[in-house]
Design a protein around this motif. Structure first.
Motif, PDB file in Angstrom:
ATOM      1  N   TYR A  53     103.066 117.148  47.703  1.00 56.28           N
ATOM      2  CA  TYR A  53     104.038 116.149  47.279  1.00 56.28           C
ATOM      3  C   TYR A  53     104.176 115.061  48.343  1.00 56.28           C
ATOM      4  O   TYR A  53     104.319 113.871  48.020  1.00 56.28           O
ATOM      5  N   LEU A 112     115.204 121.387  49.758  1.00 58.78           N
ATOM      6  CA  LEU A 112     115.521 122.422  48.778  1.00 58.78           C
ATOM      7  C   LEU A 112     114.898 122.085  47.418  1.00 58.78           C
ATOM      8  O   LEU A 112     114.293 122.945  46.761  1.00 58.78           O
ATOM      9  N   VAL A 113     115.040 120.845  47.011  1.00 58.97           N
ATOM     10  CA  VAL A 113     114.483 120.425  45.712  1.00 58.97           C
ATOM     11  C   VAL A 113     112.976 120.651  45.690  1.00 58.97           C
ATOM     12  O   VAL A 113     112.420 121.219  44.739  1.00 58.97           O
ATOM     13  N   GLN A 114     112.315 120.229  46.741  1.00 63.19           N
ATOM     14  CA  GLN A 114     110.856 120.345  46.737  1.00 63.19           C
ATOM     15  C   GLN A 114     110.404 121.792  46.899  1.00 63.19           C
ATOM     16  O   GLN A 114     109.362 122.190  46.367  1.00 63.19           O
ATOM     17  N   TYR A 116     112.118 124.502  45.779  1.00 66.69           N
ATOM     18  CA  TYR A 116     112.314 125.127  44.467  1.00 66.69           C
ATOM     19  C   TYR A 116     111.225 124.664  43.489  1.00 66.69           C
ATOM     20  O   TYR A 116     110.728 125.454  42.688  1.00 66.69           O
ATOM     21  N   THR A 117     110.907 123.385  43.561  1.00 64.15           N
ATOM     22  CA  THR A 117     109.879 122.870  42.646  1.00 64.15           C
ATOM     23  C   THR A 117     108.537 123.549  42.912  1.00 64.15           C
ATOM     24  O   THR A 117     107.854 123.992  41.984  1.00 64.15           O
ATOM     25  N   TYR A 119     108.004 126.396  44.363  1.00 67.55           N
ATOM     26  CA  TYR A 119     108.084 127.841  44.113  1.00 67.55           C
ATOM     27  C   TYR A 119     108.005 128.146  42.618  1.00 67.55           C
ATOM     28  O   TYR A 119     107.198 128.964  42.178  1.00 67.55           O
ATOM     29  N   TYR A 120     108.824 127.466  41.842  1.00 68.95           N
ATOM     30  CA  TYR A 120     108.903 127.820  40.417  1.00 68.95           C
ATOM     31  C   TYR A 120     107.773 127.217  39.577  1.00 68.95           C
ATOM     32  O   TYR A 120     107.708 127.467  38.371  1.00 68.95           O
ATOM     33  N   THR A 121     106.919 126.429  40.199  1.00 72.66           N
ATOM     34  CA  THR A 121     105.731 125.981  39.466  1.00 72.66           C
ATOM     35  C   THR A 121     104.497 126.750  39.901  1.00 72.66           C
ATOM     36  O   THR A 121     103.379 126.405  39.512  1.00 72.66           O
TER      37      THR A 121
END
Lengths: 166, 535
Positions: A53, A112-114, A116-117, A119-121
């Protein structure tokens, strides 16, 4: 480390140095630790995803590099022996992260946003959760059978207010 | 300079595509200029495991976030709501939930019935056959027979049975005795048309449908327009409309994909560039004859901008609802609070759009900072309790036209071609605020009746400006409206507008099917009167 986001990319096309990537993995393991079947972040592609990213979105570099630098500084304050974040006790790591979260809330939120993104993808995480990875072509085709039971609307038909004529 | 077209259509989205199709089918030489490009179906994110990350980037619905070359910035410093749109063949019907309720008859008589805003210069019954024709053409899943709406033709496909998400909603709705009905959805559940597959419920329709199940313009009207001979020029960024000596529109000056300035000439020009893009283009088309912008002698271009202000109310349930599965936005619609009720302390009404919930990343992120799931030891437990355990209600209020809510030209921002960007100035009215507050309370009541253990809400959702309306409104009086009842500019006889800009009022429902019905009606009229109006 320069937190302005203007630093040149690494030779292999990524943004984070090996040390930064290592720190990021350790930090992400505190953000998203393992739990039962859910893998810890380091066992997924979450850190590499964040690096990707950063390569694609230059606007993320200042906050992400900035928060990593803030964590490094806070770690040095906590740990004069300079063993590094990864070698600290988990509770101490969390304490450091809470301090950075309080002092740099926007940067930390971005991390945190990146995280979580990333991790969950990750396909391994999606497999545990039970979502198709990718969504297509399977989707959830069985739920789309055209079998709505119109009797469910009997009460509405009997009681709904009619539209106003105009 | 290019060949003279009969009809130049600017924008290959919901409305422009309709007119291009109709006029091409009638044998007219049609050219469409679209600032975006085709989206290759194989590039939709749903084909990738990491699809959710593209919500934050190239498939974000906000052009100010996306910042693709084909986008133009919108200055939103004076708006509490961000306008959303997509610039591609298909336009914003790519970023679409396909929820297509119709206006009701009362929505065309707001002044007469409620003493506010204005009546439309047409009524529901005049538009009804165009609604029906549009539905039949694009393919709609739904049920006729809703007693709260006028009868309509049988829908193309029957909806699926209520799933766990739908059952949870209906549990509360039945307990409260409120109106509900399966949404009319612009999607197909069986193959329909050319190359379109039936919906397989993958979920995130709002970032585009990779299998053509959503009845978006790029899989319906646009390819049919091309089959009928229309020419589509993509990556064509229109700078301004150009005039002839008579003050009629002679065509459009645009930058082609290589950045070269071109002029497309046409006898009739039709704008379908949405409620921000259309006034922006008109205001950028200044001339000695029209010094304040084209078709703007009334000073109404850009004014009366309407969103549908939205408040999102979310309930969390103990039970697993599979609420991430299925078309996200087209499930159930409650119009219990649609019509004016003075007891609410506000005029007009709102709909409750009962939609599905977040995907895994969305569940972790919540709605904005402060709503993220906690990190650390408790994270997974929190995610297990949230993901697929939520129901989301969109409270969508009717916004009324106000002159000070407007689109102007930015004095500081431009797009990639140096064309002044749009600036939006918008204030939420007291009436809209009161409707939202009432709706939040009722949506909370519904979710609690459905069994939610926790209910939260946004009082006003910022990233919810999907519907852009009112900025070149329709009317009979040229001193206070921009176009006539056919969408024809009062000031310029061969200029037509067919997007949401021409709305007189907004109703409390998603506007696309009304936009397309109006566009079909204008196109029919234009076919019959072409030689009278053409330059």
């Amino acid at each position: 480390m320069n937190a302005t986001g203007s630093r040149p990319d690494q030779p292999n096309g990524t943004v984070l140095t090996a040390d930064e990537l290592s720190l990021l993995r350790s930090v992400q393991d505190r953000l998203v630790p393992g739990d039962g079947q859910m893998p810890p972040a380091h066992a997924t592609g979450a850190a590499i995803a964040v690096d990707t990213y950063l390569a694609e979105r230059t606007e993320l570099r200042a906050p992400i590099l900035g928060v990593l630098r803030a964590i490094s500084i806070a770690t040095a304050v906590h740990d004069p022996a300079h063993a590094g974040f990864a070698h600290l006790d988990g509770d101490v790591q969390d304490e450091i992260l809470h301090k950075v979260e309080a002092s740099e809330p926007e940067w930390f939120d971005c991390l945190l946003v990146q995280t979580y993104t990333g991790y969950y993808t990750d396909p391994t995480v999606q497999a545990v959760i039970g979502v198709p990875s990718p969504l297509q072509p399977a989707g959830y085709a069985s739920m789309m059978q055209p079998t709505f039971d119109e009797r469910r609307l009997d009460r509405v038909r009997a009681t709904a207010r009619p539209w106003r004529e105009a | 300079m290019t060949d003279l077209a009969d009809v130049l259509v600017i924008g290959a989205g919901a409305s422009g595509a309709v007119v291009a199709w109709a006029l091409a089918r009638a044998g007219r030489k049609v050219v469409i200029l679209e600032q975006g490009d085709w989206i290759d179906p194989s590039t939709y994110p749903q084909h990738r495991a990491d699809w959710e990350r593209f919500r934050q980037t190239t498939f974000n619905r906000d052009p100010n976030v996306r910042k693709l070359p084909e986008d133009y910035p919108v200055d939103v410093t004076d708006s509490p709501i961000d306008p959303l749109m997509f610039n591609a063949v298909g336009g914003s019907t790519i970023h679409w939930t396909g929820h297509i309720p119709r206006f009701r008859p009362s929505d065309f008589r707001v002044k007469t019935l409620d003493g506010v805003a204005d009546d439309w210069p047409l009524d529901y019954w005049e538009l009804e056959p165009y609604y029906d024709a549009n539905d039949a053409y694009i393919g709609v899943t739904g049920l006729n027979g809703d007693p709260s709406n006028p009868p309509r033709t049988p829908r193309t496909f029957v909806p699926p049975a209520l799933d766990a998400t739908g059952e949870a909603y209906v549990r509360g709705l039945e307990k409260l005795g409120w109106h509900w009905w399966p949404s009319d959805a612009a999607l197909i559940t069986r193959p329909h048309g050319t190359g379109r597959l039936g919906c397989n419920g993958c979920g995130p329709c709002d970032i585009g449908c990779p299998i053509g199940a959503m009845s978006s313009a790029h899989v319906t009207y646009v390819p049919d327009a091309i089959r009928h001979g229309a020419t589509l020029i993509t990556r064509a960024r229109v700078r301004e409309l150009v005039l002839d000596d008579r003050g009629l529109v002679a065509g459009a000056a645009y930058y082609d994909r290589d950045g070269h300035l071109q002029v497309q000439r046409a006898r009739v020009t039709v704008l379908g560039a949405n409620g921000i893009g259309t006034p922006r283009l008109l205001l950028n088309s200044k001339s000695a004859r029209f010094p304040s912008g084209l078709a703007n002698s009334s000073d109404q271009v850009g004014r009366n901008f309407m969103f549908h202000p939205v408040a999102v109310v979310r309930g969390v349930f103990e039970e697993h609802l599979n609420s991430h599965q299925g078309p996200v936005g087209a499930l159930i619609n409650s119009q219990e609070f649609y019509e004016t009720d003075p007891a609410r302390g506000a005029l007009r009404g709102y709909q409750l759009q009962l939609v599905r919930d977040s995907q895994p990343v969305g569940a972790a992120l919540g709605r904005g900072p402060g709503r993220r799931l906690p990190w650390g030891k408790g994270h997974h437990e929190a995610h297990r309790k949230e993901f697929s355990h939520g129901l989301t209600i969109v409270v969508m209020a009717e916004d009324l036209p106000e002159s000070h809510n407007r689109v102007t030209l930015s004095t500081t921002n431009t797009d990639a071609h140096g064309i002044p960007a749009a600036k939006l100035t918008y204030t939420l009215s007291q009436n809209s605020r009161a409707l939202l507050d009432h709706g939040i309370a009722r949506a909370t009541e519904l979710l609690e009746a459905s069994g939610a253990h926790t209910v939260t809400h946004d009082r006003l959702t910022r990233v919810a400006g999907w519907h852009l309306m009112g900025t070149t409104r329709m009317g009979t009086d040229p001193s206070n409206s921009v176009v006539d009842r056919w969408g024809r500019a009062h000031d310029v006889g061969n200029l037509f507008i067919v997007d949401g800009s021409i709305f007189v009022t907004s109703a409390p429902v998603n506007p696309t099917t009304t936009i397309q019905a109006l566009a079909r009606r204008t196109a029919d009229w234009l076919v019959d009167h072409f030689e009278e109006v053409a330059g």
